[in-house]
Every structure is written in C-alpha cells, then in structure tokens.
Motif scaffolding. Structure first.
Motif, PDB file in Angstrom:
ATOM      1  N   GLY B  17       0.778  -1.233   0.000  1.00  0.00           N
ATOM      2  CA  GLY B  17       0.000   0.000   0.000  1.00  0.00           C
ATOM      3  C   GLY B  17       0.808   1.280   0.000  1.00  0.00           C
ATOM      4  O   GLY B  17       1.527   1.583   0.949  1.00  0.00           O
ATOM      5  N   ASP B  18       0.621   2.059  -1.065  1.00  0.00           N
ATOM      6  CA  ASP B  18       1.188   3.407  -1.143  1.00  0.00           C
ATOM      7  C   ASP B  18       0.817   4.247   0.070  1.00  0.00           C
ATOM      8  O   ASP B  18       1.597   5.100   0.499  1.00  0.00           O
ATOM      9  CB  ASP B  18       0.626   4.142  -2.377  1.00  0.00           C
ATOM     10  N   VAL B  47       9.029  -8.564   7.936  1.00  0.00           N
ATOM     11  CA  VAL B  47       7.905  -7.763   7.437  1.00  0.00           C
ATOM     12  C   VAL B  47       8.440  -6.893   6.309  1.00  0.00           C
ATOM     13  O   VAL B  47       9.560  -6.382   6.380  1.00  0.00           O
ATOM     14  CB  VAL B  47       7.319  -6.853   8.547  1.00  0.00           C
ATOM     15  N   ARG B  48       7.647  -6.762   5.257  1.00  0.00           N
ATOM     16  CA  ARG B  48       7.982  -5.778   4.223  1.00  0.00           C
ATOM     17  C   ARG B  48       6.755  -4.944   3.896  1.00  0.00           C
ATOM     18  O   ARG B  48       5.638  -5.453   3.905  1.00  0.00           O
ATOM     19  CB  ARG B  48       8.471  -6.468   2.934  1.00  0.00           C
ATOM     20  N   ILE B  49       7.001  -3.679   3.622  1.00  0.00           N
ATOM     21  CA  ILE B  49       5.945  -2.796   3.128  1.00  0.00           C
ATOM     22  C   ILE B  49       6.363  -2.343   1.737  1.00  0.00           C
ATOM     23  O   ILE B  49       7.460  -1.803   1.559  1.00  0.00           O
ATOM     24  CB  ILE B  49       5.749  -1.566   4.038  1.00  0.00           C
ATOM     25  N   VAL B  50       5.516  -2.614   0.748  1.00  0.00           N
ATOM     26  CA  VAL B  50       5.845  -2.254  -0.634  1.00  0.00           C
ATOM     27  C   VAL B  50       4.702  -1.435  -1.238  1.00  0.00           C
ATOM     28  O   VAL B  50       3.571  -1.485  -0.767  1.00  0.00           O
ATOM     29  CB  VAL B  50       6.095  -3.515  -1.511  1.00  0.00           C
ATOM     30  N   PRO B  51       5.001  -0.669  -2.282  1.00  0.00           N
ATOM     31  CA  PRO B  51       3.951   0.151  -2.909  1.00  0.00           C
ATOM     32  C   PRO B  51       3.038  -0.691  -3.803  1.00  0.00           C
ATOM     33  O   PRO B  51       3.274  -1.876  -4.020  1.00  0.00           O
ATOM     34  CB  PRO B  51       4.758   1.165  -3.733  1.00  0.00           C
ATOM     35  N   ASP B  52       2.000  -0.041  -4.328  1.00  0.00           N
ATOM     36  CA  ASP B  52       1.055  -0.695  -5.241  1.00  0.00           C
ATOM     37  C   ASP B  52       1.673  -0.819  -6.620  1.00  0.00           C
ATOM     38  O   ASP B  52       1.177  -0.250  -7.602  1.00  0.00           O
ATOM     39  CB  ASP B  52      -0.239   0.138  -5.342  1.00  0.00           C
ATOM     40  N   THR B  74      -1.489  -7.936   3.458  1.00  0.00           N
ATOM     41  CA  THR B  74      -2.620  -7.070   3.801  1.00  0.00           C
ATOM     42  C   THR B  74      -2.721  -5.974   2.743  1.00  0.00           C
ATOM     43  O   THR B  74      -1.713  -5.408   2.327  1.00  0.00           O
ATOM     44  CB  THR B  74      -2.459  -6.401   5.184  1.00  0.00           C
ATOM     45  N   GLY B  75      -3.949  -5.703   2.315  1.00  0.00           N
ATOM     46  CA  GLY B  75      -4.193  -4.568   1.433  1.00  0.00           C
ATOM     47  C   GLY B  75      -4.294  -4.932  -0.035  1.00  0.00           C
ATOM     48  O   GLY B  75      -3.752  -5.943  -0.489  1.00  0.00           O
TER      49      GLY B  75
END
Lengths: 250, 250
Positions: B17-18, B47-52, B74-75
């Motif tokens: 999620g952006d 954990v990783r957070i990446v953009p759309d 998630t997302g």
C-alpha cells in the motif's frame, strides 16, 4: 526533450529488532519517518523489518542501499549484546569499526572513567568512513555511512537523530496531495470511473482508501502528484465524478 | 540424536500500500499480526511494506514465500484500479485468475444485478488453486494459495480474515516470554554481564529494551525460549544479576 520539472529522491526504512517482530514493542517509527520524508520531498518506497540477525540485516541493507537514494535504519545501536547494527552496517560496506574519540568524550562527560566499560564503549564504534549523526536528546550519536543513516530505535531519540540527519539530505520535489471524501458512495460505485480517470492522468497517483467507522465503510480518494498542474486537472475531474455519482444515487 | 523438543513455524507479513509509505495511513496490522502469531506459536520473522506496484509485490512475494512457512499479505483486494494484489499473487504463482461464483453470490445478496459492475467483479477474482478465507465482518472473502494468505487492509476486516485463516494453519511450539524490569539500572551497567549470560544460554533469545519515560531511560530485559527448562535457568540468572548490580550501586 525538455528538462524534467520534478526531482525524485527515494528512501527505504529498515527496522531492526526482534521486539517488533515478536509483538512486544509496537513500532512507532515507520509512520513518523513516512510523514517526515513526505514533508521534505523524499519518497519512502519500501520498509523492511528484520530480526537481530547479522546476515539478515546485511542482506536487507544490500538490497535497499543499492536501490534507493537513502536507507534509514532504526534500532540496535545500544550497549547490549543484541545491539549489532553497527557491526552489520560495517560488514555490508566491507569496512572495519573504529572507536570514535568524540563519542568516548561524550560518554566520559556523564560517566566516571571506571564506569566506561567494554559494553558502553560499543556505542562509540563507528564504521570507518562514517560520520556522526547528532543526538540532542540523549547525546550519544547515530551515524551515517554512504547513503545509510543509522538511528536509535527509541522514538524520541530517533526523531532527534532524524532532524540532525535531514540537514545533509538531498531532497526532491514534494508530493502534493489532495484528499476527497467519497461521502456515502461505496467504492464499487466509483471504482470503474476512477480507474478510467486514473488512466487519463498517468503521472497522478490515485488511490481509494476504505476504512470502517462504527461498522460502516467510509471511503476516501487520494490523488498525489509532484506537478501542480496535472494534479489540478485530476482534482477537477474527481470532484465532478463524486458529484455526478452522488446525484445519480439520489 | 534425540527428537527435537520444539517445532518452529515461521511467517512473514507483506503490507501492500502506497498509503502506508506516504504516511497517509498509519499501519495497525503489523503489531496485531505479530501478537496474534506469537500467541498461536508462529514466529513472525520478517515484514515488508511495498507500494502498489505489481513487480515490487511479486518480487517480495517470491522472496518471502520460499523462505517462510507462511506469508500474510494485507491490502489491495478491493474493487478499485489500485487494488492489484490478486493479480500480483497470481503472477507470482504463475496461474490465472478465475471469477469465483461463491463471491459473485455474496455480492448479489447485497447488490442489484445491474449494480454488479466490472469493478465489483474484480473482488471475485481468485488465483486458480486458491481457497477462500472467510470474512465474517464484511462478507467478501480473502483467499489463500499455497502458503500465501491474502487479506484486506482495513484492520477490522483483516482481523476477521486472520481468525478464519488461522483455523487451517500449522502451528509450532509457542515462545515462552519472561520480562524483567531493570529498575534504575542503566543498560551500560548490565550490558557486559547480560552478554556473558546470553552466551551461556544460546537457545534463549535475550534482549534489552530501553524506552524513555518522562525524559528518563527505563530498561526492560526480555528472555524468550520455547523450552521452559532453559528459560527457567536464564530467568534465575537474570534476576540474580539485576539484584546484584542494583545492590552494588547503592
């Protein structure tokens, strides 16, 4: 070809800490850094959370530092055996750690010389080629080497270090952000039109974000762009779309 | 060789999620999932957070799903153009998406047939070979394919889906956790002894966690192990260390 009107500087955050992965500590730094970087014109592009394992930290550092303009790490720079961030950063850069006399001096301002034990000296170890990142909050600095900025995990200290580090960061064009309340429109009612609209504005990043308030969905549309003119075009169309679809449902 | 006394099941979380990276939305899912998995005996390991961005999602999925027992995303599973998680997961697994009639039926329970537009049908697209993850909160399910569990980003919905998915997860030995308040001891006063102690208990994960309360450091030591006997040994020694060092400082 004309000159590009906008400049993009990217960043990643690497959170180092078993305590975040185990759930013991709830991270408060990612959201803070995301807001901070947005405000100064740096695009946060990826976040990773890894455990206190040297190989994992080195692998993440190497993946991120070659891809993004900057990498900000949080956590693992205290005096205890589980604080291995400096070692991992030195290993990633292929350099040794040295003991920085300036940090020893800071430690000696608050400690008797006999209390300056080996563990505390660990906090003075900086990778060769690194520069100090000042810490007005609790004095003992973080450091920067190349494009990697190493900060504490305690939020107030991290925030102080981020202020210090930011003075030397190259920044890009700030993203301009427009928020739109979709009121009672469900996402499914505007998804198709919004998708077509997004295709007409390829340089505007348009997202739709549902949240649940008191058991009911509440949707927001967000448009982000570094170019004010393009954003204005999208803004007019999004407002018109919301007005039209809202009228149609009445 | 004796049978191992403990079983380890690992997991990663991939936040898509952006809106998290831009700072617009503060993630509430990582900490929740960390606590949840700890409680059922699954070790959250990354954990990783990446953009759309499809390529980024696929790359992260491939890195994580081959390394950990489970990956929770998630997302990105709504009806709008920026919801591309199902496409990315299908691409990572090299399969097509199909339209699941059970989800169409759920949608038709709340929509007039003429309102079942193309955008809403996007939410019924499941990778071939996937199974549905029930969503008692807002009905439209997530899905699981292989070891990847795909959930919504809205926290209350994610939580409902996690409950559903958890029924089919293999779980391992739960980590047992002991917390120790270091009272007024600074980290630097016990770091050396704690490091030596940690070396004597290689299977016990021992960490020291400072926090700042009203401008003063407050330190906690945490010991984690799946084997109660080993943890008990460490517990006795940590308590003795804190008592001894506290007495020495008086």
């Amino acid at each position: 070809m004309s000159e590009p009107k906008t400049k993009t500087i990217t960043a990643a955050v690497l959170v180092i800490g078993d305590e975040i992965l185990s759930g013991r500590t709830k991270d408060k730094n990612i959201g803070y850094i995301a807001d901070y970087l947005s405000a100064i014109g740096i695009d946060l592009s990826e976040v990773r959370i890894v455990p206190d394992v040297q190989d994992d930290i080195v692998a993440a550092l190497d993946a991120l530092r070659h891809r993004y303009t900057y990498v900000f790490t949080t956590g693992g720079i205290g005096p205890t055996h589980d604080d291995i961030t400096a070692d991992a950063v030195a290993k990633a850069f292929g350099v040794e750690l040295y003991e920085d006399q300036r940090i020893i001096d800071i430690l000696l301002q608050r400690l008797k010389p006999e209390d300056l034990n080996e563990a505390r000296r660990r906090m003075a170890r900086i990778p060769v080629g690194g520069t100090l990142v000042e810490n007005p909050m609790s004095r003992i600095p973080g450091f920067r080497i190349g494009n990697v900025i190493v900060m504490a995990g305690v939020p107030t200290i991290m925030q102080a270090m981020l202020d210090s580090a930011a003075k030397d960061l190259e920044t890009g064009t700030r993203m301009i952000i427009e928020n739109f309340d979709a009121h009672d429109l469900p996402e499914g009612a505007y998804a198709q039109d919004l998708g077509a609209l997004a295709e007409r504005f390829p340089d505007v990043s348009i997202g739709s974000y549902p949240s649940m308030v008191d058991g009911k969905f509440r949707n927001q549309i967000v448009a982000r762009c570094k170019d004010a003119g393009q954003l204005e075009g999208a803004r007019v169309e999004i407002n018109a779309m919301i007005a039209r679809l809202t009228a149609e449902r009445k």
